[in-house]
Design an enzyme around this catalytic site. Structure first.
Site, PDB file in Angstrom:
ATOM      1  N   GLN A 204      42.707 -29.198   2.687  1.00 37.82           N
ATOM      2  CA  GLN A 204      41.092 -30.502   2.851  1.00 37.82           C
ATOM      3  C   GLN A 204      39.832 -29.634   1.583  1.00 37.82           C
ATOM      4  O   GLN A 204      39.162 -28.772   2.833  1.00 37.82           O
ATOM      5  CB  GLN A 204      41.491 -30.909   4.439  1.00 37.82           C
ATOM      6  CG  GLN A 204      42.173 -31.837   4.435  1.00 37.82           C
ATOM      7  CD  GLN A 204      42.831 -33.105   3.628  1.00 37.82           C
ATOM      8  OE1 GLN A 204      42.232 -34.341   3.888  1.00 37.82           O
ATOM      9  NE2 GLN A 204      44.254 -32.697   3.538  1.00 37.82           N
ATOM     10  N   GLY A 245      38.904 -41.693   8.100  1.00 42.04           N
ATOM     11  CA  GLY A 245      40.310 -41.036   7.291  1.00 42.04           C
ATOM     12  C   GLY A 245      39.687 -40.666   6.319  1.00 42.04           C
ATOM     13  O   GLY A 245      38.543 -40.955   5.883  1.00 42.04           O
ATOM     14  N   HIS A 246      39.781 -39.510   5.444  1.00 43.70           N
ATOM     15  CA  HIS A 246      39.991 -38.698   4.715  1.00 43.70           C
ATOM     16  C   HIS A 246      39.524 -39.652   3.126  1.00 43.70           C
ATOM     17  O   HIS A 246      40.153 -40.096   3.690  1.00 43.70           O
ATOM     18  CB  HIS A 246      40.673 -37.500   4.086  1.00 43.70           C
ATOM     19  CG  HIS A 246      41.974 -38.127   4.138  1.00 43.70           C
ATOM     20  ND1 HIS A 246      43.143 -36.582   3.960  1.00 43.70           N
ATOM     21  CD2 HIS A 246      42.628 -38.775   4.150  1.00 43.70           C
ATOM     22  CE1 HIS A 246      44.198 -37.356   3.746  1.00 43.70           C
ATOM     23  NE2 HIS A 246      43.996 -38.082   4.092  1.00 43.70           N
ATOM     24  N   ASN A 247      38.518 -39.451   2.554  1.00 47.87           N
ATOM     25  CA  ASN A 247      38.324 -39.857   1.370  1.00 47.87           C
ATOM     26  C   ASN A 247      37.374 -41.201   1.551  1.00 47.87           C
ATOM     27  O   ASN A 247      37.995 -42.314   0.385  1.00 47.87           O
ATOM     28  CB  ASN A 247      39.163 -40.006   0.283  1.00 47.87           C
ATOM     29  CG  ASN A 247      39.771 -38.765   0.306  1.00 47.87           C
ATOM     30  OD1 ASN A 247      40.651 -37.673   0.391  1.00 47.87           O
ATOM     31  ND2 ASN A 247      38.955 -37.711  -1.256  1.00 47.87           N
TER      32      ASN A 247
END
Length: 349
Positions: A204, A245-247
């Site tokens: 990440q 969560g990511h993004n």
């Protein structure tokens, strides 16, 4: 500690056009609810539907709207203002400032600050906090015990990080933010590539960018982006135990209640609200001014403002099983109805 009614009204006079009816020298010892207030308490009435409780309240003073001014004055001291709820919110902030001791501007001897970090002279760093190399801690920041500010992370002016907050490498918090105990900002997102029955980690490489005036609840986790940053815009309010969560991108002044889960790459607009326990699936988009009911599961993008609900109503178990079994047959029943409609049309012709 007490505050006079006159001092309270005066402190907020630059922002509100409020009128005090009653003794300005009256001392207020506590803020309370309308039902539980005593003769030394200040409370508020935010909605006319609760006006029936006004006469029974023993409060020293009640903040009310002009619509209930007459019965409020008849009951006793009151502050009349167009938006009692917001006015009372400002009173709570005033009360907090007057009754909470600010930490001394100092670095605790047990804190570690890397020589390559930049910490403002008036920042407060609590016991056992750790500030990594290249980190920037701006003026007026308060960092509590056991916080970790990672390499090249940044905390903006006037922000407050409570105990055990982790701000990971390369992540940033804007100005005047409040981060409650145990929050983790910048852990790795859930990224893995399947291969031969195993999982290959996807590093990440993005960060987390948090705007100004954001509040983040206890034990909430905001994952760093996979390649681009996870973004929380200005004025967003996140409750406790939320997973971002990511993004993910959350627009300005959106509020999420406790235990909401937002999966990776979802995009939530500005001025949205999401009720407690709701879930937003990954890669979906919510327009501005979308409001999701508690415990709903958002399975598709919502491109029009409005109120949305999506959950199966609770029932006793036997009834729920019958309804669930019927729901499984819904598509087949739909096809049968379509065939019957065609047959009826054919007969009519």
């Amino acid at each position: 500690m007490t505050l006079k009614l006159a001092a309270i009204v005066e402190s907020l006079s630059s922002e509100f056009d409020a009128r005090l009816a009653g003794d300005p020298e009256l001392l207020i010892e506590r803020l309370s609810t309308l039902e539980q207030a005593t003769a030394h308490d200040l409370t508020f009435l935010s909605h006319p539907k609760y006006a029936g409780k006004l006469a029974q309240s023993a409060a020293a003073c009640v903040v009310v709207s002009p619509s209930v001014e007459a019965p409020a004055i008849q009951r006793g001291a009151c502050i009349i203002v167009d938006d009692p709820y917001r006015y009372f919110a400002r009173i709570t902030q005033l009360w907090k400032r007057h009754h909470s001791a600010e930490p001394a501007v100092a670095v605790h001897p047990s804190a570690f600050i890397d020589p390559l970090a930049a910490v403002a002279p008036d920042a407060s760093i609590g016991a056992f906090a750790c500030i990594g190399p290249g980190a920037v801690v701006a003026a007026g920041v308060r960092i509590a015990e056991h916080c970790v500010i990672g390499r090249n992370a940044a905390v903006g002016k006037g922000s407050r990080l409570s105990a055990r907050v982790t701000l990971a490498e390369g992540c940033s918090v804007g100005e005047r933010c409040i981060v409650h105990p145990g929050a983790v900002i910048g852990a790795d997102g859930f990224g893995f590539a399947p291969h031969d029955g195993r999982w290959e980690k996807i590093e990440q490489l993005g960060g987390v960018r948090i705007g100004n005036d954001v509040e983040i609840g206890a034990n909430t986790c905001i994952d760093r982006g996979a390649l681009q940053d996870t973004v929380i815009e200005d004025g967003v309010k996140l409750d406790n135990l939320i997973q971002i969560g990511h993004n993910v991108h959350i627009g300005a002044h959106t509020a999420l209640a406790g235990c909401v889960g937002v999966a990776g790459s979802a995009r939530i607009g500005a001025h949205c609200t999401i009720g407690g326990g709701a879930v937003v699936l990954g890669h979906l988009a919510l327009a501005d001014h979308v409001h999701i009911s508690a415990a709903s599961v958002v399975t598709r993008s919502i491109l029009k403002p409005g109120n949305y609900t999506g959950f199966f109503p609770i029932d006793d178990n036997a009834g729920w099983e019958k309804n669930a079994a019927t729901l499984k047959q819904l598509h087949a029943l739909r096809e049968k109805i379509k065939q019957l409609e065609k047959s009826l049309k054919g007969s009519a012709a």
